[in-house]
Structures are given as C-alpha cells and as structure tokens.
Design a protein around this motif. Structure first.
Motif, PDB file in Angstrom:
ATOM      1  N   GLY A  44       0.837  -1.193   0.000  1.00 19.14           N
ATOM      2  CA  GLY A  44       0.000   0.000   0.000  1.00 19.14           C
ATOM      3  C   GLY A  44       0.866   1.234   0.000  1.00 19.14           C
ATOM      4  O   GLY A  44       2.069   1.164   0.288  1.00 19.14           O
ATOM      5  N   GLY A  45       0.281   2.369  -0.286  1.00 19.95           N
ATOM      6  CA  GLY A  45       1.073   3.579  -0.491  1.00 19.95           C
ATOM      7  C   GLY A  45       1.782   4.093   0.739  1.00 19.95           C
ATOM      8  O   GLY A  45       2.963   4.437   0.697  1.00 19.95           O
ATOM      9  N   SER A  46       1.098   4.146   1.869  1.00 21.84           N
ATOM     10  CA  SER A  46       1.601   4.845   3.055  1.00 21.84           C
ATOM     11  C   SER A  46       2.381   3.937   4.002  1.00 21.84           C
ATOM     12  O   SER A  46       1.888   2.870   4.379  1.00 21.84           O
ATOM     13  CB  SER A  46       0.413   5.451   3.820  1.00 21.84           C
ATOM     14  N   PRO A  47       3.586   4.344   4.425  1.00 24.90           N
ATOM     15  CA  PRO A  47       4.325   3.557   5.425  1.00 24.90           C
ATOM     16  C   PRO A  47       3.546   3.380   6.728  1.00 24.90           C
ATOM     17  O   PRO A  47       3.558   2.297   7.322  1.00 24.90           O
ATOM     18  CB  PRO A  47       5.601   4.374   5.646  1.00 24.90           C
ATOM     19  N   ASN A  48       2.873   4.431   7.183  1.00 22.39           N
ATOM     20  CA  ASN A  48       2.120   4.324   8.436  1.00 22.39           C
ATOM     21  C   ASN A  48       0.969   3.339   8.321  1.00 22.39           C
ATOM     22  O   ASN A  48       0.683   2.577   9.255  1.00 22.39           O
ATOM     23  CB  ASN A  48       1.591   5.698   8.857  1.00 22.39           C
ATOM     24  N   ARG A  49       0.289   3.349   7.176  1.00 19.58           N
ATOM     25  CA  ARG A  49      -0.807   2.399   6.984  1.00 19.58           C
ATOM     26  C   ARG A  49      -0.295   0.964   6.975  1.00 19.58           C
ATOM     27  O   ARG A  49      -0.932   0.063   7.515  1.00 19.58           O
ATOM     28  CB  ARG A  49      -1.542   2.690   5.673  1.00 19.58           C
ATOM     29  N   MET A  50       0.856   0.746   6.336  1.00 20.94           N
ATOM     30  CA  MET A  50       1.367  -0.621   6.241  1.00 20.94           C
ATOM     31  C   MET A  50       1.904  -1.104   7.586  1.00 20.94           C
ATOM     32  O   MET A  50       1.851  -2.292   7.895  1.00 20.94           O
ATOM     33  CB  MET A  50       2.428  -0.713   5.150  1.00 20.94           C
ATOM     34  N   ARG A  51       2.400  -0.196   8.388  1.00 17.25           N
ATOM     35  CA  ARG A  51       2.788  -0.547   9.757  1.00 17.25           C
ATOM     36  C   ARG A  51       1.551  -0.932  10.563  1.00 17.25           C
ATOM     37  O   ARG A  51       1.544  -1.944  11.273  1.00 17.25           O
ATOM     38  CB  ARG A  51       3.499   0.631  10.411  1.00 17.25           C
ATOM     39  N   ALA A  52       0.485  -0.130  10.449  1.00 15.08           N
ATOM     40  CA  ALA A  52      -0.760  -0.433  11.160  1.00 15.08           C
ATOM     41  C   ALA A  52      -1.344  -1.763  10.686  1.00 15.08           C
ATOM     42  O   ALA A  52      -1.887  -2.539  11.496  1.00 15.08           O
ATOM     43  CB  ALA A  52      -1.767   0.697  10.958  1.00 15.08           C
ATOM     44  N   TYR A  83       7.315  -4.495   6.886  1.00 12.97           N
ATOM     45  CA  TYR A  83       7.056  -5.124   8.172  1.00 12.97           C
ATOM     46  C   TYR A  83       6.618  -6.570   7.936  1.00 12.97           C
ATOM     47  O   TYR A  83       6.087  -6.901   6.883  1.00 12.97           O
ATOM     48  CB  TYR A  83       5.957  -4.376   8.929  1.00 12.97           C
ATOM     49  N   ARG A  84       6.829  -7.391   8.961  1.00 18.06           N
ATOM     50  CA  ARG A  84       6.469  -8.796   8.835  1.00 18.06           C
ATOM     51  C   ARG A  84       5.585  -9.223   9.994  1.00 18.06           C
ATOM     52  O   ARG A  84       5.817  -8.863  11.145  1.00 18.06           O
ATOM     53  CB  ARG A  84       7.737  -9.651   8.801  1.00 18.06           C
ATOM     54  N   ALA A  85       4.555 -10.026   9.667  1.00 19.48           N
ATOM     55  CA  ALA A  85       3.711 -10.651  10.683  1.00 19.48           C
ATOM     56  C   ALA A  85       3.526 -12.104  10.278  1.00 19.48           C
ATOM     57  O   ALA A  85       2.667 -12.426   9.454  1.00 19.48           O
ATOM     58  CB  ALA A  85       2.361  -9.951  10.777  1.00 19.48           C
ATOM     59  N   GLY A  86       4.365 -12.978  10.796  1.00 20.13           N
ATOM     60  CA  GLY A  86       4.313 -14.386  10.408  1.00 20.13           C
ATOM     61  C   GLY A  86       4.570 -14.542   8.917  1.00 20.13           C
ATOM     62  O   GLY A  86       5.570 -14.040   8.390  1.00 20.13           O
ATOM     63  N   PRO A  87       3.664 -15.209   8.179  1.00 19.66           N
ATOM     64  CA  PRO A  87       3.857 -15.426   6.738  1.00 19.66           C
ATOM     65  C   PRO A  87       3.404 -14.252   5.886  1.00 19.66           C
ATOM     66  O   PRO A  87       3.337 -14.362   4.668  1.00 19.66           O
ATOM     67  CB  PRO A  87       2.984 -16.656   6.461  1.00 19.66           C
ATOM     68  N   VAL A  88       3.090 -13.112   6.535  1.00 16.36           N
ATOM     69  CA  VAL A  88       2.558 -11.948   5.816  1.00 16.36           C
ATOM     70  C   VAL A  88       3.582 -10.824   5.829  1.00 16.36           C
ATOM     71  O   VAL A  88       4.057 -10.416   6.884  1.00 16.36           O
ATOM     72  CB  VAL A  88       1.240 -11.457   6.446  1.00 16.36           C
ATOM     73  N   LEU A  89       3.904 -10.319   4.644  1.00 12.91           N
ATOM     74  CA  LEU A  89       4.810  -9.187   4.501  1.00 12.91           C
ATOM     75  C   LEU A  89       3.976  -7.961   4.135  1.00 12.91           C
ATOM     76  O   LEU A  89       3.094  -8.031   3.274  1.00 12.91           O
ATOM     77  CB  LEU A  89       5.821  -9.483   3.397  1.00 12.91           C
ATOM     78  N   SER A  90       4.239  -6.850   4.799  1.00  9.90           N
ATOM     79  CA  SER A  90       3.500  -5.605   4.582  1.00  9.90           C
ATOM     80  C   SER A  90       4.483  -4.529   4.149  1.00  9.90           C
ATOM     81  O   SER A  90       5.420  -4.210   4.882  1.00  9.90           O
ATOM     82  CB  SER A  90       2.783  -5.196   5.881  1.00  9.90           C
ATOM     83  N   ILE A  91       4.296  -3.965   2.954  1.00 11.11           N
ATOM     84  CA  ILE A  91       5.286  -3.058   2.370  1.00 11.11           C
ATOM     85  C   ILE A  91       4.605  -1.817   1.789  1.00 11.11           C
ATOM     86  O   ILE A  91       3.568  -1.920   1.128  1.00 11.11           O
ATOM     87  CB  ILE A  91       6.090  -3.744   1.248  1.00 11.11           C
TER      88      ILE A  91
END
Length: 257
Positions: A44-52, A83-91
């Motif tokens: 997703g576009g925003s770093p803060n959103r992907m952290r959340a 960021y990582r949450a188990g098998p999910v990568l958020s970028i």
C-alpha cells in the motif's frame, strides 16, 4: 513449481544483487532464512498504513505480545517501509507508477532469492470511486489506462513496450466471497483506471492547472463508467503487469473514500 520468476538473464552473472531501495542484499542478508516462508504480501502507499496493517495481522494471527511493536525491515532506507507478521509481509510503495515499479522490481527479486513459493500479493488502500457508494471496496479484475485500454505502456530503450494488465480472476472471486461474511462492507468487482497524475489526469478541477471544463470532465467520467471503470488510482497497470509477468498471484482491493 510456484516459484517467483525473474525474467532477467543478467542476474545470473552478478556476484551480488543489491536491493538498494529496500536496504537488503544477497550477500549482506540471508534472504531465504528471513523470507523463505512468506506466503502473502500486502502492499500500500503509506508507510504508516502498512505498519498499522502489520500490527493488525500480528493480533489476528496471535503473534503479538502485550505492547510489542513491529520492526521496519527497511529502516536503513528512507524510500519504503517493510514489516512482517508471520507469513505476511507488509510493504509501502509510495505514490504513482514510478514508485511502485521500483519497489516491485526489488520485492520480486527478494521473493525469488528467498525461494518463496505460491505467493499471493494484494494491493490495499484507497482510491476515487466512480458511480459507486462511498465506503465500497473495488476488487480489480483488469487495470486499464486513461484510454480505458487493458495495457501498461513503458518506453524501454526508445521502444514502446506494451504489457497485459489482467489480474487473477479466481483470486478476485475468492476475495469477493470473503467480503460477504462481513456486514456493512459493500464490495464489487470492476475495472480500475490507472492515471499518471492525481489532478488533471483524474479530471480534478482543483489543481494548479486545469485545461478542461466541468462539462468535459463529467463526459469523460461517464465514458469511463460505461467502459467498466469503477475506481481511479495511480499504480494498478504497473502492478498488474509485473505480477503477471513474474508468476505472482495478484489482486488489488481499494477502498472508496
């Protein structure tokens, strides 16, 4: 085999592949150990959103201890956040085709070097809706350009290269089925129009420049709706083209503000 593909023979000749904008590399990091079990990537576009989002996934997967935060894997770079949450990568991917294209090139190489298999990648975020209820989520079946054509055009060494922009229709139907389990969550499948500009390119009247009338804007948006467009944003054609070429099962889900 389900492996993420790279279509670049030059990579085999390189002693080291530096993923510069992600602050990662094949010599400096053990990419298979760090990312080999990744199955889902959400961008997703925003770093803060992907952290959340990563924090949300940690809670949903039961991975977060009380007060525990997620670490930015790309903290050494100020371009993207990961960021990582188990098998999910958020970028995060920033805004516009150039920004998401750079991130996707390096993300796809990362997944390839990590020997990831059967990866699903989903774009999440917001967009401008077209003829739909506010609060709706549009699942993209095909990304189209500003002429409503299903293509991504890029100039490579002076030549215009045209690539397909169809996304995974089975994944789209699966996501639509999931949405039915959530009340008050209007969701539909439609075309997403990708533009190169937020203001004139999307028919807005409030930019520093505006070369058209409100009547011409409305006529254009009517034609877009008749062509099947249900939302407008700035990354989908590049996203669809790169996912399709590299064997990634990809989809885009955008929330209409």
């Amino acid at each position: 085999s389900g492996l993420v593909l790279v279509k670049n023979p030059h990579l085999d000749l390189m002693e080291e592949d530096v993923l510069y904008h992600l602050d990662l590399g094949t010599k400096t990091h053990n990419l298979p150990a760090m990312f080999g079990d990744i199955k889902f990537v959400c961008v997703g576009g925003s770093p803060n959103r992907m952290r959340a989002f990563a924090q949300f996934m940690q809670r949903e997967l039961g991975l977060a201890a009380a007060g525990e935060d997620v670490a930015d894997i790309c903290a050494g770079s100020d371009r993207y956040a990961m960021y990582r949450a188990g098998p999910v990568l958020s970028i995060s991917h920033g805004m516009g085709i150039p920004s998401i294209s750079i991130m996707l090139h390096e993300l796809i190489k990362l997944l390839h070097h990590a020997k990831c298999r059967d990866v699903t990648i989903i774009r999440i975020g917001t967009s401008g809706g077209l003829g739909i209820e506010a609060g709706s989520v549009v699942i993209t079946d095909t990304a189209v350009d500003s002429s409503f054509q299903p293509r991504f055009e890029q100039v490579v060494l002076g030549d215009v290269v045209v690539r397909s922009t169809e996304l995974d229709k089975d994944l789209a139907e699966e996501l639509l089925a999931c949405s039915r389990d959530i009340p008050d969550f209007p969701t539909l499948i439609g075309h997403t129009m990708c533009t190169y500009d937020f203001y004139e390119g999307q028919g807005r009247l409030d930019g520093a420049l505006c070369s058209f009338s409100s009547e011409k804007k409305l006529e254009y948006l009517r034609r877009a709706y008749e062509a099947g467009v249900r939302n407008i944003e700035m990354e989908s054609t590049a996203f669809a083209a790169l996912c399709g070429l590299c064997g990634l099962k990809g989809e885009s889900c955008r929330f209409h503000l």
